[in-house]
Design an enzyme around this catalytic site. Structure first.
Site, PDB file in Angstrom:
ATOM      1  N   ASP A  78       0.868  -1.173   0.000  1.00 49.81           N
ATOM      2  CA  ASP A  78       0.000   0.000   0.000  1.00 49.81           C
ATOM      3  C   ASP A  78       0.908   1.227   0.000  1.00 49.81           C
ATOM      4  OD1 ASP A  78      -1.741   2.081   0.419  1.00 49.81           O
ATOM      5  OD2 ASP A  78      -2.839   1.119   2.060  1.00 49.81           O
ATOM      6  N   ASN A 133       4.260   4.271 -11.569  1.00 48.69           N
ATOM      7  CA  ASN A 133       3.030   4.315 -12.352  1.00 48.69           C
ATOM      8  C   ASN A 133       1.772   4.313 -11.497  1.00 48.69           C
ATOM      9  OD1 ASN A 133       1.215   3.657 -14.801  1.00 48.69           O
ATOM     10  ND2 ASN A 133       0.930   1.872 -13.487  1.00 48.69           N
ATOM     11  N   TYR A 170      -6.181  15.670  -8.920  1.00 47.37           N
ATOM     12  CA  TYR A 170      -5.372  14.827  -9.808  1.00 47.37           C
ATOM     13  C   TYR A 170      -4.380  15.677 -10.593  1.00 47.37           C
ATOM     14  CZ  TYR A 170      -4.284  11.745 -13.767  1.00 47.37           C
ATOM     15  OH  TYR A 170      -3.641  11.005 -14.721  1.00 47.37           O
TER      16      TYR A 170
END
Length: 258
Positions: A65, A96, A162
């Site tokens: 995590d 990524n 984001y």
């Protein structure tokens, strides 16, 4: 033609998703051994590892995590130990892993903001720090590639958290390039445009249609398009490339907005 990544060992985070899967398979196809990180997409990551093994490559699945700093450092340690056990060393990291929720900025809580920033940005910081230390201790060279986005400079509605995280990732890479360059460690970003996935046209038909009208090369991206950019940046072909943001968007950001 010789394999561009022969002898390398790479850690790819978020390797159970579409882009991560494409990167892992491309790296393996170019001769690298690949450590596949996943958090929830364990079955998908194992399927990728199986495909790599069936093709004669080497792969391992590691779960973590990455919202936890300690987990990032543990992941890198496990990847480095696996590399050593295979007779090599960790030479490449591709950051990524990330999330892209849709949420309006008005009403967004700090907790919701941090959920995106910690996953997309803080994990990049921690994984890069850990991997660069491993590469430096081994005497280098090494490469780190962050998956950013064209939204780092072209934000979309309801993606403020984001877009902010991706813009920070681009600047993190440039700062890291300065500090890790003396050790032979290169740090770059790849900024994809809209990359196709199963069901995207059904889930967001108007967005896909707008994209296809706007993009000069006339199609959505594919995971392989992003993966090829990552292979280039990790390869000797990019030995004098660091602190660079490689945009892979079919030319859409070249289109005038007025």
């Amino acid at each position: 033609m010789s394999l561009l990544l022969r002898g390398q060992v790479a850690l790819v985070t978020g390797a159970g998703g579409g882009i991560g899967r494409g990167i892992a398979l491309r790296f393996a196809g170019q001769g690298a051994a690949v450590a596949l990180h996943c958090r929830t997409a364990v079955a998908a990551a194992r399927e990728v590892a199986s495909r790599i093994g069936d093709s004669g490559g080497r792969a391992v699945v590691l779960e973590a995590d990455l919202r936890e700093e300690s987990a990032c450092h543990q992941l890198v340690r496990e990847a480095a130990e696996w590399a050593e056990g295979a007779g090599g060393r960790l030479t490449a990291l591709v950051n990524n892993a990330g999330v892209q929720p849709v949420q309006q900025l008005p009403g967004m809580t700090a907790r919701e903001w941090r959920a995106v920033v910690d996953t997309n940005l803080t994990s990049v910081f921690a994984c890069t720090q850990a991997a660069a230390e491993v590469m430096r201790e081994a005497g280098g060279p090494g490469s780190v590639t962050h998956i950013a986005s064209i939204e780092a400079t072209h934000p979309a509605p309801h993606h403020s958290h984001y877009s902010a995280s991706k813009a920070a990732i681009v600047m993190h890479a440039r700062g890291a390039a300065l500090e890790y360059g003396p050790y032979g460690i290169r740090v770059n970003t790849v900024s994809p445009g809209l990359v196709d996935r199963e069901g995207l046209s059904e889930d967001w038909p108007e967005g896909v249609e707008r994209w296809q009208r706007a993009v000069p090369l006339g199609r959505l991206g594919r995971p392989e398009d992003v993966a090829d950019a990552c292979v280039f940046l990790a390869s000797p072909l990019a030995s004098w490339v660091t602190g660079h943001d490689l945009v892979v968007d079919g030319g859409v950001t070249a289109r005038p907005t007025w």
